[in-house]
Scaffold this motif. Structure first.
Motif, PDB file in Angstrom:
ATOM      1  N   CYS A 385      12.639   2.318  53.081  1.00  8.95           N
ATOM      2  CA  CYS A 385      11.467   1.529  53.201  1.00  8.95           C
ATOM      3  C   CYS A 385      11.302   1.029  52.286  1.00  8.95           C
ATOM      4  O   CYS A 385      10.689   1.473  51.565  1.00  8.95           O
ATOM      5  CB  CYS A 385      10.342   2.923  54.266  1.00  8.95           C
ATOM      6  N   SER A 386      10.937  -0.040  52.179  1.00 11.20           N
ATOM      7  CA  SER A 386      10.301  -1.049  50.922  1.00 11.20           C
ATOM      8  C   SER A 386      10.379  -2.525  51.440  1.00 11.20           C
ATOM      9  O   SER A 386      10.766  -2.730  51.543  1.00 11.20           O
ATOM     10  CB  SER A 386      11.968  -0.859  50.218  1.00 11.20           C
ATOM     11  N   LEU A 467      10.181  -0.580  42.207  1.00 14.47           N
ATOM     12  CA  LEU A 467      11.067  -0.394  42.525  1.00 14.47           C
ATOM     13  C   LEU A 467      12.157   0.955  41.966  1.00 14.47           C
ATOM     14  O   LEU A 467      11.720   1.528  40.444  1.00 14.47           O
ATOM     15  CB  LEU A 467      11.480  -1.710  42.326  1.00 14.47           C
ATOM     16  N   GLY A 468      12.928   1.853  42.538  1.00 13.28           N
ATOM     17  CA  GLY A 468      13.476   2.629  42.614  1.00 13.28           C
ATOM     18  C   GLY A 468      13.726   4.199  43.243  1.00 13.28           C
ATOM     19  O   GLY A 468      12.990   4.038  43.843  1.00 13.28           O
ATOM     20  N   THR A 469      15.152   4.317  42.579  1.00 14.78           N
ATOM     21  CA  THR A 469      14.980   5.480  43.664  1.00 14.78           C
ATOM     22  C   THR A 469      15.257   6.206  42.646  1.00 14.78           C
ATOM     23  O   THR A 469      15.037   7.256  43.606  1.00 14.78           O
ATOM     24  CB  THR A 469      16.337   5.458  44.652  1.00 14.78           C
ATOM     25  N   ILE A 470      15.192   6.181  41.261  1.00 14.27           N
ATOM     26  CA  ILE A 470      15.210   7.877  40.483  1.00 14.27           C
ATOM     27  C   ILE A 470      13.786   8.022  40.769  1.00 14.27           C
ATOM     28  O   ILE A 470      13.113   7.518  40.561  1.00 14.27           O
ATOM     29  CB  ILE A 470      16.145   7.157  39.121  1.00 14.27           C
ATOM     30  N   GLU A 471      13.912   9.464  41.509  1.00 14.19           N
ATOM     31  CA  GLU A 471      12.723  10.997  40.829  1.00 14.19           C
ATOM     32  C   GLU A 471      12.664  11.344  39.696  1.00 14.19           C
ATOM     33  O   GLU A 471      13.245  11.959  38.944  1.00 14.19           O
ATOM     34  CB  GLU A 471      13.373  11.791  41.965  1.00 14.19           C
ATOM     35  N   ASP A 472      11.925  10.290  38.826  1.00 13.64           N
ATOM     36  CA  ASP A 472      11.032  11.028  37.546  1.00 13.64           C
ATOM     37  C   ASP A 472      10.364  12.103  37.643  1.00 13.64           C
ATOM     38  O   ASP A 472       9.381  11.733  38.293  1.00 13.64           O
ATOM     39  CB  ASP A 472      10.839   9.550  36.795  1.00 13.64           C
ATOM     40  N   THR A 682       7.035   8.301  46.909  1.00 16.68           N
ATOM     41  CA  THR A 682       7.391   7.844  45.947  1.00 16.68           C
ATOM     42  C   THR A 682       8.082   6.211  45.873  1.00 16.68           C
ATOM     43  O   THR A 682       8.517   5.493  45.473  1.00 16.68           O
ATOM     44  CB  THR A 682       7.311   7.718  44.475  1.00 16.68           C
ATOM     45  N   ILE A 683       9.378   6.875  45.585  1.00 16.75           N
ATOM     46  CA  ILE A 683      10.435   5.826  45.812  1.00 16.75           C
ATOM     47  C   ILE A 683      10.329   4.956  47.326  1.00 16.75           C
ATOM     48  O   ILE A 683      10.090   3.662  46.988  1.00 16.75           O
ATOM     49  CB  ILE A 683      11.235   6.358  46.742  1.00 16.75           C
ATOM     50  N   ILE A 687       3.177   5.709  47.118  1.00 21.87           N
ATOM     51  CA  ILE A 687       2.668   6.373  45.764  1.00 21.87           C
ATOM     52  C   ILE A 687       2.895   5.594  45.106  1.00 21.87           C
ATOM     53  O   ILE A 687       4.278   5.131  44.451  1.00 21.87           O
ATOM     54  CB  ILE A 687       2.976   7.678  46.204  1.00 21.87           C
ATOM     55  N   ASP A 688       2.195   5.165  44.362  1.00 25.38           N
ATOM     56  CA  ASP A 688       2.095   4.224  42.564  1.00 25.38           C
ATOM     57  C   ASP A 688       2.744   5.244  41.769  1.00 25.38           C
ATOM     58  O   ASP A 688       1.673   6.056  41.333  1.00 25.38           O
ATOM     59  CB  ASP A 688       1.390   3.370  42.288  1.00 25.38           C
TER      60      ASP A 688
END
Length: 800
Positions: A385-386, A467-472, A682-683, A687-688
Motif C-alpha cells: 500500500c503506497s 518511503l521504505g520497507t526497512i523497519e528501523d 509505518t511502511i 504513521i510518519d
C-alpha cells in the motif's frame, strides 16, 4: 552478442578468460529476464555487466542505460570500484556512479539532470527516484536492470517493493531487460517469477566453478552447555588470526559481535590490527574499516551481515562463523567472502557457542558441502500500500494502476491480486479506509476528472520522507562529548535505561554515558572492563526448517555419530540410555522434577520464535487445567515449561484445533500483534517516521500506532492493514506456521517420558536466558505460601 575488442584486451592483460556462464550472458543478452545462479567467486557481477559494457562500447550515448540494484550500500560502492577498473584502464567513455543514502545532495541533483550511463543504487533510493513527477524522463531510455544478491531481497518486504518498482519502471521503459544474480538460490523457478516480466518467462542460467569449499568445525574442547557468544574460543580464534592474512569473524547479532570484540581485544596481547563492523556503527567508522580492509591493514574484522553479501575483500583468506549459522544459505554466503576470486576455494571454520550447536554446525557443514540450501519461502505477495505513485502526478485509475500492481504479485501474477484487494489498497491510500476517512490527515488522494492525485501537492515531500520497507527501531546517535565524532546508534529503549556514569559497549569501545542532548547520547571514553551491552536493531535468527530436519535425522542415526566429536556423541548416548532420543516423526515430551518445580521439555525443533509462541499457548491451557504454570524458556530445538503441578497428558494440550482457537484469541490483543501492526502501518505511510524539520520519538510512534490499532479493531476489523499485519505475524514474530508444520509432522504421535531426574539433553535448557514468567494462580500460591511462612516465623500464624 560478441565481446568487444577492448574487453578482450582487458581480460588478456590479466590472463583471464570468460567462463561458460559469462559467455552465456552475452549470448542471451536480449532475453527479457535472466536469473544467473553461480557460486561465489565465479564472476557473476562481471557476467551481469558484460552486455551493458558491450552495448555502451558500441553506442556510448548519454543517459541512463543500466540500473544496478543491491541490498547493501556498501555493496554498491564496492561494485563501483570494481567496474571503474576496466573503464579507467581502457579510457572508456562510460560514467558509473552510485546513489544511496550516503550520496551528497549536490551529486543527487546533478544525477537527475545529467545521469550517468550506469547507476548503482538500493531499493529505497530507487523508490525515491520513481516518485519524482518527471521520472519518465530519467527512465524512458533504460535498457537493463541488474539486481544483485536477489535472494536477500526476495524473502521480505523489500522483495515486494522491488517487484512493484520494476513494474513501475516498465510503464516508462516497456522493453527493458531484467537480470538477477545470486549464489544461494534454493528455488530458482520461484525467484524467477519475482524477476520475470509478465507474461514472459525468466531464463535461468547456472554457472559452475571447479573446486569445493574447505569447511571445518572447531570443537575439540567441549563448548559450554549454554550461551551464544562463544567467548571460550577466543584463544583458538587468535591463533587462526595469526595464521592468516585477514579473517572475517561473523556473528548473528550486533550485541554478540560487540561483546566478542571487546573480549577479543582484551586478549590481543600481540596488538594485532583488528576492527569491528556492523550496521549500527556510524558511516565514518564503517567506511574507515572498509578502507583499511582494502589496503590490507587489518588482520581481522568482527562483523555481522553487513559484510556477508557480494563484497570483494581480496585479502580475506578465512571466515570464522561464531555460533551456528542458523541457515545453510547464510553459511554459504558468508564462507564465500574468503578467497573471493576465480578458481579459489572458500575456507570457513564454524565454532559452536554451546553444546547443542555442535549438532547444528555439523549438519550445516554437511548440507553446504552437498549443495543443499534452505531459506524462508516467499510470502503471499500482497501488493504494498503506497501513495508514492501519486507523487509522480495524476494517475488514471484503476486501469493504469491495477496492471502495475498485478505484475508484481507472486507467485501467479494475474490471479494473485483480486479486484477487491486492489480496491482496498486504493481506498486505503486515498482515505485511510472506512474507519479513518473522516479524518482529514489520512485523506491523501482525490479523484478529479477520472484521475487520482494528491489532495495537497505539498504532501509529496512528506510521503517521500517516509518511503521504505526497512523497519528501523527508534534509535539515538552516540557522539563523543565535546566533539563531532560519531560512534554509531543505540536503541532508544536502551538509552532510556542509562544514568550518568553508566558504561556500555559500542564499536568495540567502552564509553561512559554523560548526557542526552538534542536526541543525541553524549559519551566519553573510559576503561571499565565490565560494561553493559547496548541494544541494537534486529534480533537473533531461528534455525531454519531444513537445518532442523537434518539435526533430527542426525540424532536418530546412531551410526552417523562417529561424525560428531566424542563429547557430543557420548552426550547423545547418555540421553538414549536414560530417556529417549527425539525423532522426526514423533514429538518427545520429558517430564521431570528440578529446582523444586515440575518441568516439561517439548522437543519440537520448530525454531525459537515458534517455541516462544507455543510456550504462551500451552501455559494458558495449563492455567485453565489447574497445573499452575510458572514460566517457560524457548530455544531453537525445544521448549521448557515449569509449573507447580506435573503435566500428565501432553497430547491433550497439543490438540491442533484448540491451539489454533487459543492462538486467534491470544493474538488479537497481544503486544506482538501491535508491534507487527506498527511496522506495517509505518511502511504503508499511515504513521510518519520522519517529519519535515522534526524527529518523532519511539514512544510517540508507539502511542500513535496503538491508538490506531485499537480504533481499527473496534470500528473496522476487516481493514486491509489489520489483515496484512495478521499475515505478517503468523509468518514472522510468532511463526505459528512452523507450529502447525510440527503438529502435522508428528500427527498426534507424542512420546511422554516421565523421569525422576533431569534428562541429559534437557539440562542446558535450565541454563538458557530469556525466561518468560507466567502470571497466574501458580505465582499467587507461591506468594501465599511465602506469606504463611513469614507469619509463622513471626509468631503471628494463629492470629490470622
Amino acid at each position: 552478442m560478441d565481446l568487444p575488442d577492448p574487453l578482450h584486451v582487458f581480460l588478456a592483460r590479466r590472463g583471464w578468460h570468460l567462463h561458460p556462464h559469462q559467455s552465456a550472458m552475452l549470448e542471451q543478452a536480449r532475453a527479457p529476464a535472466i536469473l544467473l545462479v553461480a557460486p561465489t567467486g565465479g564472476g557473476k557481477t562481471l557476467a551481469g555487466f558484460l552486455p551493458t559494457l558491450a552495448e555502451l562500447l558500441a553506442d556510448p550515448r548519454p543517459g541512463l542505460h543500466t540500473l544496478y540494484v543491491s541490498p547493501l550500500r556498501a555493496l554498491t560502492a564496492d561494485i563501483r570500484r570494481n567496474l571503474l577498473t576496466p573503464v579507467e584502464e581502457l579510457a572508456l567513455p562510460i560514467r558509473i556512479e552510485d546513489r544511496t543514502g550516503d550520496t551528497p545532495q549536490t551529486v543527487r541533483r546533478r544525477q537527475w539532470t545529467d545521469p550517468p550511463q550506469i547507476l548503482l543504487t538500493t531499493p529505497e533510493s530507487l523508490a525515491l527516484l520513481l516518485s519524482r513527477p518527471d521520472a519518465a524522463r530519467l527512465f524512458s531510455g533504460l535498457q537493463r536492470v541488474i539486481v544483485d544478491e536477489i535472494h536477500a531481497l526476495a524473502e521480505g518486504k523489500r522483495g515486494d517493493q522491488l517487484a512493484l518498482l520494476l513494474s513501475r519502471i516498465q510503464t516508462f521503459a516497456p522493453a527493458f531487460r531484467r537480470v538477477g544474480l545470486s549464489a544461494t538460490v534454493e528455488d530458482p523457478a520461484d525467484l524467477g517469477r519475482l524477476l520475470a516480466r509478465y507474461p514472459d518467462p525468466c531464463l535461468i542460467l547456472r554457472g559452475g566453478m571447479p573446486g569445493g569449499a574447505d569447511l571445518s568445525m572447531l570443537a575439540h574442547r567441549p563448548p559450554p552447555w549454554a550461551g551464544g557468544t562463544a567467548l571460550h574460543a577466543i584463544p583458538e580464534v587468535l591463533d587462526q588470526i595469526r595464521r592468516h592474512r585477514c579473517t572475517l569473524i561473523f556473528h548473528n547479532t550486533r550485541a554478540q559481535a560487540e561483546l566478542f570484540f571487546h573480549h577479543l581485544w582484551m586478549a590481543n596481547e600481540d596488538a594485532l590490527p583488528i576492527a569491528i563492523h556492523h550496521a549500527s556503527l556510524s558511516r565514518e567508522v564503517r567506511e574507515g574499516v572498509e578502507g583499511a580492509m582494502r589496503q590490507g591493514r587489518l588482520r581481522a574484522v568482527v562483523c555481522t551481515g553487513t559484510l556477508d553479501m557480494g563484497l570483494d575483500w581480496g585479502a580475506v583468506d578465512l571466515v570464522i562463523q561464531m555460533g551456528a549459522p542458523k541457515q545453510i544459505k547464510r553459511l554459504v554466503q558468508r564462507m564465500g567472502r574468503a578467497n573471493h576470486r576465480a578458481g579459489a576455494r572458500p575456507r570457513a571454520i564454524l565454532i559452536p557457542a554451546n553444546r547443542f550447536e555442535v549438532l547444528e554446525c555439523v549438519c550445516a557443514i554437511e548440507a553446504a558441502q552437498a549443495g543443499e540450501l534452505d531459506g524462508s519461502p516467499r510470502g503471499p505477495g500482497r501488493s504494498m500500500c503506497s501513495a508514492s505513485i501519486s507523487c509522480c502526478g495524476p494517475v488514471k485509475a484503476p486501469l493504469r494502476l491495477m496492471p502495475c500492481m498485478r505484475r508484481c504479485a507472486a507467485p501467479d501474477p494475474m490471479p494473485a491480486l483480486s479486484r477487491a484487494d486492489f480496491d482496498a489498497c486504493l481506498d486505503f491510500c486515498a482515505t485511510g479506509g472506512y474507519a479513518l476517512r473522516a479524518y482529514d490527515r489520512w485523506r491523501r488522494l482525490m479523484l478529479r476528472d477520472g484521475r487520482w492525485q494528491l489532495r495537497d501537492p505539498r504532501a509529496a515531500r512528506r510521503i517521500r520522507l517516509n518511503l521504505g520497507t526497512i523497519e528501523d527501531r527508534p534509535s539515538l546517535a552516540v557522539r563523543v562529548k565535546g566533539s563531532q565524532t560519531s560512534l554509531g546508534q543505540i536503541e532508544e529503549t536502551f538509552a532510556s535505561t542509562l544514568s550518568p556514569g553508566d558504561t556500555f559497549l559500542i564499536g568495540g569501545q567502552v564509553v561512559r554515558f554523560e548526557s542526552l542532548r538534542e536526541m543525541t547520547v553524549e559519551v566519553t571514553r573510559c576503561r571499565n572492563r565490565e560494561p553493559r551491552i547496548a541494544s541494537f536493531g534486529g534480533g537473533s535468527f531461528a534455525t531454519s526448517a531444513g537445518l532442523a530436519r537434518r539435526i533430527l535425522s542426525l540424532i536418530g542415526d546412531t551410526a552417523a555419530w562417529d561424525r560428531l566429536p566424542p563429547h557430543t556423541a557420548d552426550w547423545l548416548r547418555l540421553q538414549g540410555h536414560l530417556s529417549r532420543l527425539p525423532r522426526g516423526d514423533r514429538l518427545l515430551v520429558e517430564s521431570f522434577p528440578a529446582q523444586g518445580r515440575w518441568h516439561a521439555a517439548f522437543w519440537g525443533f520448530a525454531g525459537r520464535n515458534a517455541h516462544q509462541t507455543l510456550g504462551l499457548l500451552l501455559t494458558r491451557r495449563m492455567e485453565a487445567a489447574g497445573l499452575d504454570p510458572l514460566g517457560f524458556v524457548a530455544a531453537d530445538h525445544a521448549l521448557l515449561i515449569w509449573s507447580l503441578q506435573p503435566i500428565e497428558a501432553p497430547a491433550a494440550l497439543l490438540d491442533p484445533e484448540e491451539l489454533r482457537e487459543g492462538f486467534s484469541a491470544w493474538l488479537e490483543g497481544n503486544a506482538l500483534m501491535k508491534r507487527t501492526f506498527r511496522g506495517i502501518a509505518t511502511i504503508a505511510g499511515l504513521i510518519d517516521r520522519n517529519l519535515p524539520g522534526q524527529r518523532r520519538t519511539g514512544r510517540q510512534t508507539t502511542v500513535s500506532s496503538d491508538i490506531l490499532y485499537d480504533t481499527l479493531r473496534r470500528y473496522d476489523p476487516g481493514h486491509l492493514l489489520l489483515r496484512v499485519a495478521r499475515e505478517e505475524a503468523l509468518r514472522g514474530l510468532v511463526d505459528f506456521g512452523r507450529i502447525e508444520d510440527m503438529l502435522a509432522r508428528v500427527q498426534g504421535r507424542v512420546d511422554h517420558v516421565r523421569l525422576d531426574r533431569v534428562p541429559p539433553l534437557a539440562a542446558p535448557l535450565l541454563l538458557e536466558r530469556g525466561r518468560v514468567p507466567v502470571e497466574g494462580r501458580g505465582r499467587e500460591r507461591l506468594a501465599e505460601a511465602a506469606a504463611a511462612r513469614l507469619l509463622e516465623e513471626a509468631g503471628l500464624a494463629d492470629l490470622t
